[in-house]
Design a protein around this motif. Structure first.
Motif, PDB file in Angstrom:
ATOM      1  N   GLY A  84     -33.104 -20.678  -4.879  1.00 21.22           N
ATOM      2  CA  GLY A  84     -33.019 -21.771  -5.848  1.00 21.22           C
ATOM      3  C   GLY A  84     -32.775 -23.130  -5.243  1.00 21.22           C
ATOM      4  O   GLY A  84     -32.554 -24.097  -5.978  1.00 21.22           O
ATOM      5  N   PHE A  85     -32.816 -23.220  -3.911  1.00 13.77           N
ATOM      6  CA  PHE A  85     -32.549 -24.491  -3.241  1.00 13.77           C
ATOM      7  C   PHE A  85     -33.829 -25.334  -3.153  1.00 13.77           C
ATOM      8  O   PHE A  85     -34.922 -24.807  -2.928  1.00 13.77           O
ATOM      9  CB  PHE A  85     -32.020 -24.254  -1.819  1.00 13.77           C
ATOM     10  N   LYS A  86     -33.648 -26.630  -3.292  1.00 18.60           N
ATOM     11  CA  LYS A  86     -34.740 -27.558  -3.046  1.00 18.60           C
ATOM     12  C   LYS A  86     -34.845 -27.794  -1.537  1.00 18.60           C
ATOM     13  O   LYS A  86     -33.954 -27.472  -0.769  1.00 18.60           O
ATOM     14  CB  LYS A  86     -34.477 -28.880  -3.769  1.00 18.60           C
ATOM     15  N   GLU A  87     -35.962 -28.400  -1.124  1.00 17.82           N
ATOM     16  CA  GLU A  87     -36.212 -28.587   0.305  1.00 17.82           C
ATOM     17  C   GLU A  87     -35.137 -29.432   0.961  1.00 17.82           C
ATOM     18  O   GLU A  87     -34.639 -29.096   2.040  1.00 17.82           O
ATOM     19  CB  GLU A  87     -37.593 -29.244   0.504  1.00 17.82           C
ATOM     20  N   GLU A  88     -34.725 -30.528   0.301  1.00 14.40           N
ATOM     21  CA  GLU A  88     -33.711 -31.392   0.895  1.00 14.40           C
ATOM     22  C   GLU A  88     -32.350 -30.702   0.961  1.00 14.40           C
ATOM     23  O   GLU A  88     -31.552 -30.946   1.868  1.00 14.40           O
ATOM     24  CB  GLU A  88     -33.596 -32.713   0.131  1.00 14.40           C
ATOM     25  N   GLU A  89     -32.079 -29.809  -0.008  1.00 13.06           N
ATOM     26  CA  GLU A  89     -30.826 -29.066   0.012  1.00 13.06           C
ATOM     27  C   GLU A  89     -30.817 -28.063   1.166  1.00 13.06           C
ATOM     28  O   GLU A  89     -29.789 -27.868   1.829  1.00 13.06           O
ATOM     29  CB  GLU A  89     -30.637 -28.337  -1.324  1.00 13.06           C
ATOM     30  N   THR A  90     -31.961 -27.447   1.407  1.00 13.60           N
ATOM     31  CA  THR A  90     -32.069 -26.527   2.544  1.00 13.60           C
ATOM     32  C   THR A  90     -31.853 -27.263   3.860  1.00 13.60           C
ATOM     33  O   THR A  90     -31.172 -26.768   4.767  1.00 13.60           O
ATOM     34  CB  THR A  90     -33.447 -25.845   2.544  1.00 13.60           C
ATOM     35  N   GLU A  91     -32.423 -28.466   3.969  1.00 19.86           N
ATOM     36  CA  GLU A  91     -32.248 -29.262   5.186  1.00 19.86           C
ATOM     37  C   GLU A  91     -30.775 -29.583   5.414  1.00 19.86           C
ATOM     38  O   GLU A  91     -30.290 -29.563   6.555  1.00 19.86           O
ATOM     39  CB  GLU A  91     -33.066 -30.551   5.083  1.00 19.86           C
ATOM     40  N   MET A  92     -30.055 -29.871   4.348  1.00 17.16           N
ATOM     41  CA  MET A  92     -28.621 -30.168   4.469  1.00 17.16           C
ATOM     42  C   MET A  92     -27.850 -28.946   4.948  1.00 17.16           C
ATOM     43  O   MET A  92     -26.940 -29.046   5.774  1.00 17.16           O
ATOM     44  CB  MET A  92     -28.066 -30.646   3.129  1.00 17.16           C
ATOM     45  N   ILE A  93     -28.224 -27.765   4.447  1.00 13.53           N
ATOM     46  CA  ILE A  93     -27.544 -26.533   4.865  1.00 13.53           C
ATOM     47  C   ILE A  93     -27.807 -26.253   6.337  1.00 13.53           C
ATOM     48  O   ILE A  93     -26.898 -25.891   7.096  1.00 13.53           O
ATOM     49  CB  ILE A  93     -28.008 -25.353   3.987  1.00 13.53           C
ATOM     50  N   LEU A  94     -29.052 -26.428   6.762  1.00 14.17           N
ATOM     51  CA  LEU A  94     -29.394 -26.191   8.169  1.00 14.17           C
ATOM     52  C   LEU A  94     -28.701 -27.189   9.086  1.00 14.17           C
ATOM     53  O   LEU A  94     -28.321 -26.864  10.206  1.00 14.17           O
ATOM     54  CB  LEU A  94     -30.910 -26.272   8.357  1.00 14.17           C
ATOM     55  N   ALA A  95     -28.526 -28.417   8.579  1.00 17.52           N
ATOM     56  CA  ALA A  95     -27.817 -29.418   9.377  1.00 17.52           C
ATOM     57  C   ALA A  95     -26.330 -29.097   9.454  1.00 17.52           C
ATOM     58  O   ALA A  95     -25.675 -29.333  10.472  1.00 17.52           O
ATOM     59  CB  ALA A  95     -28.031 -30.809   8.770  1.00 17.52           C
ATOM     60  N   LYS A  96     -25.800 -28.538   8.381  1.00 18.85           N
ATOM     61  CA  LYS A  96     -24.379 -28.224   8.321  1.00 18.85           C
ATOM     62  C   LYS A  96     -24.054 -26.998   9.172  1.00 18.85           C
ATOM     63  O   LYS A  96     -22.973 -26.895   9.749  1.00 18.85           O
ATOM     64  CB  LYS A  96     -23.971 -27.976   6.863  1.00 18.85           C
ATOM     65  N   ASN A  97     -24.985 -26.061   9.231  1.00 15.15           N
ATOM     66  CA  ASN A  97     -24.775 -24.852  10.033  1.00 15.15           C
ATOM     67  C   ASN A  97     -26.048 -24.549  10.815  1.00 15.15           C
ATOM     68  O   ASN A  97     -26.880 -23.736  10.392  1.00 15.15           O
ATOM     69  CB  ASN A  97     -24.420 -23.666   9.131  1.00 15.15           C
ATOM     70  N   PRO A  98     -26.233 -25.197  12.004  1.00 15.25           N
ATOM     71  CA  PRO A  98     -27.451 -25.001  12.806  1.00 15.25           C
ATOM     72  C   PRO A  98     -27.662 -23.555  13.237  1.00 15.25           C
ATOM     73  O   PRO A  98     -28.791 -23.176  13.576  1.00 15.25           O
ATOM     74  CB  PRO A  98     -27.222 -25.913  14.022  1.00 15.25           C
ATOM     75  N   ASP A  99     -26.594 -22.744  13.235  1.00 15.61           N
ATOM     76  CA  ASP A  99     -26.733 -21.353  13.661  1.00 15.61           C
ATOM     77  C   ASP A  99     -27.708 -20.586  12.783  1.00 15.61           C
ATOM     78  O   ASP A  99     -28.248 -19.557  13.192  1.00 15.61           O
ATOM     79  CB  ASP A  99     -25.376 -20.642  13.640  1.00 15.61           C
ATOM     80  N   VAL A 100     -27.906 -21.065  11.563  1.00 10.16           N
ATOM     81  CA  VAL A 100     -28.818 -20.382  10.651  1.00 10.16           C
ATOM     82  C   VAL A 100     -30.215 -20.331  11.247  1.00 10.16           C
ATOM     83  O   VAL A 100     -30.938 -19.340  11.123  1.00 10.16           O
ATOM     84  CB  VAL A 100     -28.841 -21.087   9.269  1.00 10.16           C
TER      85      VAL A 100
END
Length: 495
Positions: A84-100
């Motif tokens: 249910g995440f939008k593209e910009e929300e996914t980018e924020m998550i990846l930036a917050k936890n690069p290990d993903v």
């Protein structure tokens, strides 16, 4: 000295170079055997060849990594899109936890599936991942999530799971499994563990209490009801054993005369009593002793029957209720006897009592009389609405207010019975037994017996032996043994 420009070369990976293709400004595509070159140049040429081959392999590896990385990112965006995440929300998550980005996709997919199996879905799952993206990669959570899914069988409420997994410091979760297993081992059913955990302060339980602390607390309460008390009042787990629980339990135990069983009865009836300080409990006990003239033993007997007396306000309820009893002519022994039978009188709201007092005065009770006090004690266990319906029912069957007063004076409980139950008994008395309603004036306790197992059973037995004219009192009050003998004798005489 001629300077050579090495443009391209071919060499076997497993043998020394045999021939080299060298490009000169004037001679292109001319091959020379390696032996043509002086021995001192051969190491240089081999080094050049090796360096070129390594560079070629490195460029290939980089290309493969780039392709794999792009595939991983695309797959992650697809996975997060499904959540249910939008593209910009996914980018924020990846930036917050690069290990993903570097975690295998199948592992992340499995973690998401586990969270969904715990009934975390939609906005709940999105919010949890957005707040704590480390949930997708944290190795420490593997055991916790497995425990929640497999051992607890996903029984925890989703809101509770969110509270547990959203902990800022996942290290405290390492002891979570142990502590929950301990509670289950001591008797908390799995189906109640969600309720227990939802009522405690999780941070305090997990951060500040060790497994040993919880074990000590449960062991101390064991003689008084142990885990059963905790199951009813889980917040007890947050209490400090040495400074809070032990002094409070010991106060009640000393008041009981060191009777562990009686102390346990009080704790089981009202586990919340352990939330009151020793000073608070001492204050209430001393007030009952001084204002009502009760002994410590008498106070405990009241507490034993009705532990809520400890939580009742002294000034708003205890004092005015005890003054009422004094005005009605009760001395200390009389108040103790009254409160032992009707302790709820001390705790009911003022509105509740005032409505009931109004009904009692309406049917003829006089102010400041013992009869009025006994009637008030009797109706503490019924609602004002039921009491009003009961009085209306008696009136509908032809009884007067004076009759109701006479019955309730003789048997105060007639005003507290369920109006539905009373209607069934009155109908049976008149329609099936053929009796007059006035017979209740002589024996109002008839209304307190169970209709099917006592009234119907005995009446039908008497019908068989032609003893239907027996008084209501004799019909219902004789023992079962005497009743059987009487019925047999009457049947023999009739034969």
């Amino acid at each position: 000295m001629v300077i050579l420009s090495l443009v391209s070369c071919s060499v076997s990976l497993f043998s020394p170079p045999i021939s080299l293709r060298l490009h000169f400004p004037l001679f292109s595509h001319v091959s020379f055997p390696a032996s043509t070159f002086k021995p001192e140049l051969r190491p240089l040429l081999v080094c050049c060849l090796q360096r070129r081959e390594t560079a070629h392999i490195h460029r290939c590896n980089c290309l493969t990594c780039t392709i794999d990385g792009e595939t991983q990112i695309e797959s992650l965006f697809s996975l997060f899109r499904d959540i249910g995440f939008k593209e910009e929300e996914t980018e924020m998550i990846l930036a917050k936890n690069p290990d993903v980005k570097s975690t295998p996709l199948d592992k992340i997919s499995a973690r998401v599936a586990s969270l969904q199996s715990l009934k975390l879905d939609g906005f709940a799952l999105q919010g949890l991942i957005a707040k704590c993206p480390s949930l997708l990669t944290s190795e420490e959570l593997d055991l916790v999530i497995t425990f929640l899914v497999d051992e607890l069988e996903g029984r925890l409420d989703p809101e509770l799971v969110e509270r547990i997994l959203a902990a800022s410091d996942t290290s405290f979760l390492l002891s979570f499994n142990q502590k929950v297993r301990l509670l289950i081992h001591h008797g908390i059913p799995k189906e109640k563990i969600s309720y227990v955990l939802s009522k405690v302060y999780l941070n305090k339980l997990m951060y500040q209490k060790s497994v040993e602390d919880i074990e000590r607390l449960i062991s101390y309460l064991e003689p008084f009801g142990g885990i059963g008390i905790i199951a009813r009042r889980p917040v007890i787990l947050n209490s400090d054993l040495d400074t809070q629980l032990i002094p409070r339990v010991e106060f009640i135990r000393n008041l009981s005369g060191e009777d562990d069983f009686a102390t346990g009865t009080v704790l089981r009836r009202l586990p919340a009593i352990l939330s009151y300080s020793v000073d608070h409990m001492t204050s209430h006990v001393e007030f009952l002793k001084s204002f009502a003239g009760l002994t410590s033993e008498q106070v405990f007997k009241i507490v034993h029957v009705f532990p809520n007396v400890i939580s009742t306000s002294k000034e708003r309820k205890l004092r005015p209720r005890l003054e009422f009893l004094k005005d009605c002519g009760f001395d200390s022994p009389g108040m103790f006897k009254f409160l032992s039978k009707a302790p709820l009188f001390l705790a009911l709201s003022e509105d509740n009592l005032s409505h009931k007092l109004g009904f009692l005065v309406k049917i003829g009770y006089k102010h400041r009389t013992r009869e009025l006090a006994f009637a008030m004690g009797a109706v503490t266990r019924t609602s004002s609405d039921n009491m009003q319906r009961v009085i209306g029912l008696y009136l509908s069957y032809g009884l007067s207010l004076e009759d109701i007063l006479a019955m309730s004076t003789k048997h105060p409980q007639v005003l507290q019975y369920s109006h539905t139950s009373l209607e069934e008994k009155l109908e049976y008395l008149i329609e099936y037994m053929g009796r007059e309603v006035e017979e209740l004036l002589a024996f109002p306790a008839f209304l307190g017996y169970k209709l099917d197992s006592r009234i119907k059973h005995r009446y039908e037995e008497k019908l068989k032996s032609r003893g239907e004219n027996m008084s209501l009192n004799k019909l219902l009050t004789v023992s079962a043994e005497r009743f059987s003998k009487t019925a047999d004798n009457i049947e023999v005489i009739c034969l």
